[in-house]
Scaffold this motif. Structure first.
Motif, short mmCIF file in Angstrom:
data_model
loop_
_atom_site.label_atom_id
_atom_site.label_comp_id
_atom_site.label_asym_id
_atom_site.label_seq_id
_atom_site.Cartn_x
_atom_site.Cartn_y
_atom_site.Cartn_z
N VAL A 20 0.83 -1.21 0.00
CA VAL A 20 0.00 0.00 0.00
C VAL A 20 0.86 1.25 0.00
O VAL A 20 0.54 2.24 -0.66
CB VAL A 20 -0.97 -0.01 1.21
N LYS A 21 1.97 1.23 0.70
CA LYS A 21 2.82 2.42 0.76
C LYS A 21 3.41 2.76 -0.60
O LYS A 21 3.46 3.92 -0.99
CB LYS A 21 3.94 2.21 1.78
N LEU A 24 0.59 4.15 -2.80
CA LEU A 24 0.26 5.52 -2.40
C LEU A 24 1.34 6.49 -2.87
O LEU A 24 1.03 7.59 -3.34
CB LEU A 24 0.08 5.59 -0.89
N VAL A 28 0.69 9.66 -5.37
CA VAL A 28 1.07 11.02 -4.98
C VAL A 28 2.07 11.59 -5.97
O VAL A 28 1.98 12.76 -6.34
CB VAL A 28 1.61 11.03 -3.54
#
Length: 95
Positions: A20-21, A24, A28
C-alpha cells in the motif's frame, strides 16, 4: 520469485500481496507531476488553460446533473426558423 509470479494462497485475500505504501507513493508522485505540468502550462498559456480548465470543470459537473437538465438542443425558441423571409431593404429604389 517476482511480485508478478506470486499468487495468493487459496482462501487468502487478493490484496495481501499489494504494498500500500508503494502504491500511495506512486499515486502522490503522479498527482505532483500533473500539478507541476498544469502549473507550467498555466504560466505559459494562462487564458487557454483557464478556459479549458473551466470547460473541464463544467463537463465534470454535468455528470451529476439530473436527467434532461443538459438537453439545450431541444429548446425550440433558441433555434432559427427554417423559412426565414429576407428582410426588405429600407432604402428607396433609386438610392
Amino acid at each position: 520469485m517476482t511480485a508478478l509470479a506470486r499468487r495468493p494462497a487459496p482462501g487468502s485475500s487478493f490484496h495481501e500481496g499489494i504494498d500500500v505504501k508503494k502504491m500511495l507513493l506512486r499515486v502522490v508522485a503522479l498527482m505532483v507531476a500533473g500539478a507541476a505540468l498544469g502549473g507550467g502550462l498555466y504560466v505559459a498559456y494562462p487564458i487557454q488553460v483557464t478556459t479549458l480548465a473551466g470547460m473541464a470543470h463544467n463537463y465534470l459537473l454535468s455528470w451529476s446533473a439530473p436527467p434532461g437538465a443538459t438537453t439545450t438542443e431541444l429548446n425550440a425558441p433558441n433555434k432559427a426558423p427554417a423559412d426565414a423571409p429576407e428582410a426588405a431593404s429600407s432604402l428607396p429604389a433609386g438610392a
